[in-house]
Design an enzyme around this catalytic site. Structure first.
Site, PDB file in Angstrom:
ATOM      1  N   SER A   1       8.180  -4.567  -3.935  1.00 52.71           N
ATOM      2  CA  SER A   1       6.929  -4.718  -3.637  1.00 52.71           C
ATOM      3  C   SER A   1       6.806  -3.515  -2.419  1.00 52.71           C
ATOM      4  O   SER A   1       6.962  -2.308  -2.897  1.00 52.71           O
ATOM      5  CB  SER A   1       6.810  -6.096  -2.638  1.00 52.71           C
ATOM      6  OG  SER A   1       5.412  -6.237  -2.394  1.00 52.71           O
TER       7      SER A   1
ATOM      8  N   ASP B   1       7.617  10.410  -5.215  1.00 48.50           N
ATOM      9  CA  ASP B   1       6.723  11.157  -5.999  1.00 48.50           C
ATOM     10  C   ASP B   1       6.179  12.580  -5.243  1.00 48.50           C
ATOM     11  O   ASP B   1       5.707  13.556  -6.097  1.00 48.50           O
ATOM     12  CB  ASP B   1       5.291  10.348  -6.232  1.00 48.50           C
ATOM     13  CG  ASP B   1       5.375   9.340  -7.118  1.00 48.50           C
ATOM     14  OD1 ASP B   1       6.528   9.319  -7.932  1.00 48.50           O
ATOM     15  OD2 ASP B   1       4.628   8.324  -7.404  1.00 48.50           O
TER      16      ASP B   1
ATOM     17  N   LYS C   1       8.659  -5.212  -8.442  1.00 50.13           N
ATOM     18  CA  LYS C   1       7.309  -5.925  -8.321  1.00 50.13           C
ATOM     19  C   LYS C   1       6.027  -5.046  -7.793  1.00 50.13           C
ATOM     20  O   LYS C   1       6.021  -4.472  -6.713  1.00 50.13           O
ATOM     21  CB  LYS C   1       7.678  -6.710  -7.213  1.00 50.13           C
ATOM     22  CG  LYS C   1       6.721  -7.883  -6.830  1.00 50.13           C
ATOM     23  CD  LYS C   1       6.868  -8.655  -5.548  1.00 50.13           C
ATOM     24  CE  LYS C   1       5.658  -9.553  -5.460  1.00 50.13           C
ATOM     25  NZ  LYS C   1       4.408  -8.977  -4.810  1.00 50.13           N
TER      26      LYS C   1
END
Length: 553
Positions: free
Chosen positions: A293, A304, A318
């Site tokens: 999460s 990224d 998740k």
């Protein structure tokens, strides 16, 4: 007759649906009609059960079971929180509760203190790991469930309680005052060497970002020129805290995560809103299969933007967003309303619960359907399976004897036995039990049960069972039995073979008796394979640059 709360909820809901005219629009909205019809059937069923069933029923219990069974058809994160569990739910989301600041658990001999948290009433009063709880105030708790004892220890801040415990052969009494307990999100941070700072982030409750910020600044003041952020075993938590932590390392105005669902009001883009603490410091993030999460959002966003090298194992996956919806009578529902999408555009959700409901087994996204995305520098990353590290490190495995010694509490009990006989030890990073201590441990095990099955024994056992199904079994029976005799393990020999591994486990457990949670973390770092890999990468700056510019293999 007393009307139960859940029955009132059902009758009220039926009335609201009727008054609002839902039944009049059945031809226009089949879904609303089906909803109203089935709620009516369910309510009628509970009412008639209460009237006709041969025994008295508990409507609260039955309705709760029904609600939970219904929600289990959706996903594990959509859950019902009845009023009596609301305080525990609040504690999970905020990390705060009123109590003494100690983790308790059950052993063969009763409920004990597993870990007193530093700076809170239990530790300040002198309670120690392995103290057996005998009484809370005037209530004898011997034989009670751990949850019952935990409830007795909790209460409003500034209220007193007395605790009677057994420590070794002594019975001790403590006077404590409950406090508002705010569990630390950063249980430990420190220096791995002169240049490298380390931060363990274990949760994302209120104030997590401030704790990480403080740790970063403090480590930089101590001379840290590079950082390891440890997100292993972090189950996630508050999304806002994850955004703020990413913001510590990337500039203002950058997208961190988007939430996208079927309702317009849950669609939102979260961006960094402040100037970063340090957007240049070399950064390694540790993740594993239990990083989930919010932890995945932090790791994924930093990956990224090519801001950090990720080390470890693929994260949990998740990518579902939960919203807490208030219900009547102070109940709540935590319901999945959207999915997370990190800056590259990928969703980190690994399991397709829509297909799982139909199939009955957990359905993961097949590799052939995983979509390709690119990081800021053009590195290829994929969706549909959590966050994959830039550098994979295999999970550290332990010998069966080590698992057995830990699972049967022999390591825990010996550490307690050791602490009763030694007032102090050296600092966590340097402490190691001696050869004499290890021989004491072997004597400590005499007469105790800790048998186990080795991997090889299990393989031969499976082979034997399969061979019994063959008509040729009698011909190979003698060879199989000879093989069994040859590989039959010796516990005594395994204590020698895996001595180094067992000594390490014992040393770490003993450290916890003196330095608690912080010491336990610190003691484990020297031989931590993920940390060792991070230090290897830091040792050559070109390694870091190459990993952040090349495609993930």
């Amino acid at each position: 007759m007393k009307i139960q709360a859940n029955k009132i909820i059902l009758w009220t809901l039926i009335g609201v649906l009727s008054v609002s005219g839902i039944f009049a629009f059945t031809t226009k909205n089949d879904k609303l009609f089906a909803l109203a019809k089935n709620i009516d059937i369910f309510a009628t069923l509970v009412r008639e059960l209460d009237s006709f069933y041969v025994e008295e029923i508990d409507p609260d219990k039955l309705v709760t079971i029904g609600i939970n069974a219904m929600l289990e058809e959706l996903d594990p994160y959509t859950t019902y929180v009845p009023e009596e569990e609301s305080e525990d739910f609040r504690m999970l989301t905020t990390g705060e509760y009123g109590g003494i600041g100690a983790l308790i658990g059950n052993r063969e001999y009763g409920n004990i203190i597993i870990m007193p948290y530093t700076g809170f009433p239990a530790q300040s009063a002198g309670l120690k790991i392995a103290d057996q709880i005998l009484k809370v105030d005037s209530i004898d708790v011997v034989g009670k469930a751990t949850s019952e004892v935990s409830d007795l220890l909790k209460g409003p801040a500034n209220t007193p309680l007395k605790l009677k415990v057994r420590r070794n052969t002594d019975t001790l009494e403590f006077d404590l005052v409950r406090r508002k307990i705010s569990l630390k999100n950063v249980p430990y941070y420190g220096k791995l060497d002169e240049r490298t700072g380390y931060i363990k982030l274990s949760d994302f409750t209120t104030n997590a970002s401030n704790e990480v910020r403080k740790a970063v600044l403090d480590l930089k003041n101590q001379g840290a020129e590079q950082l390891v952020l440890d997100l292993r075993d972090n189950p996630g938590g508050l999304l806002g805290e994850a955004v703020e932590i990413v913001n510590l390392f990337i500039p203002k105005g950058k997208v961190v995560v988007k939430t996208i669902g079927k309702l317009e009001n849950v669609n939102y883009t979260y961006k960094t809103s402040k100037s970063p603490v340090d957007k240049e410091i070399p950064l390694v993030v540790l993740i594993n299969e239990r990083s989930a999460s919010a932890a995945e959002i932090v790791a994924g966003a930093l990956q990224d933007y090519d801001r950090a090298v990720l080390i470890g194992r693929k994260s949990f996956g998740k990518g579902l967003v939960q919203t807490t919806v208030p219900l009547t009578y102070n109940a709540q529902m935590k319901v999945t309303t959207a999915k997370y999408y990190i800056p590259s555009g990928r969703c980190i959700q690994a399991i397709d619960y829509a297909q799982t409901r139909e199939n009955g087994s957990l359905i993961t996204v097949p590799d052939s359907l995983r979509k390709e995305f690119k990081t800021k520098n053009g590195r290829i990353v994929f969706d549909g399976a959590g966050i994959e590290p830039d550098q994979s490190v295999e999970t550290e495995s332990y010998a069966p004897i080590s698992y057995s010694l830990v699972a049967r509490s022999h390591v825990f009990d010996f550490a307690t036995h050791y602490a009763y006989r030694h007032d102090q030890i050296s600092d966590p990073s340097s402490f190691q039990i001696s050869e004499e201590d290890y021989q004491d441990f072997i004597k400590f095990l005499e007469g105790k049960e800790y048998d186990y099955t080795t991997y090889l024994e299990k393989s031969v056992e499976d082979m034997k069972e399969n061979a019994k199904k063959s008509p040729l079994y009698e011909e190979v029976k003698d060879q199989i039995e000879a093989l069994e005799m040859k590989i039959n393990h010796s516990k005594e020999q395994d204590l020698i073979t895996y001595k180094e591994e067992i000594m390490k486990i014992l040393s770490e457990e003993i450290v916890s008796r003196y330095y608690f949670q912080e010491g336990l973390i610190q003691a484990s770092l020297d031989e931590d394979n993920d940390v060792i890999k991070a230090m290897e990468i830091f040792s050559n700056p070109k390694n870091l640059d190459q990993l952040l510019s090349a495609s993930i293999k």
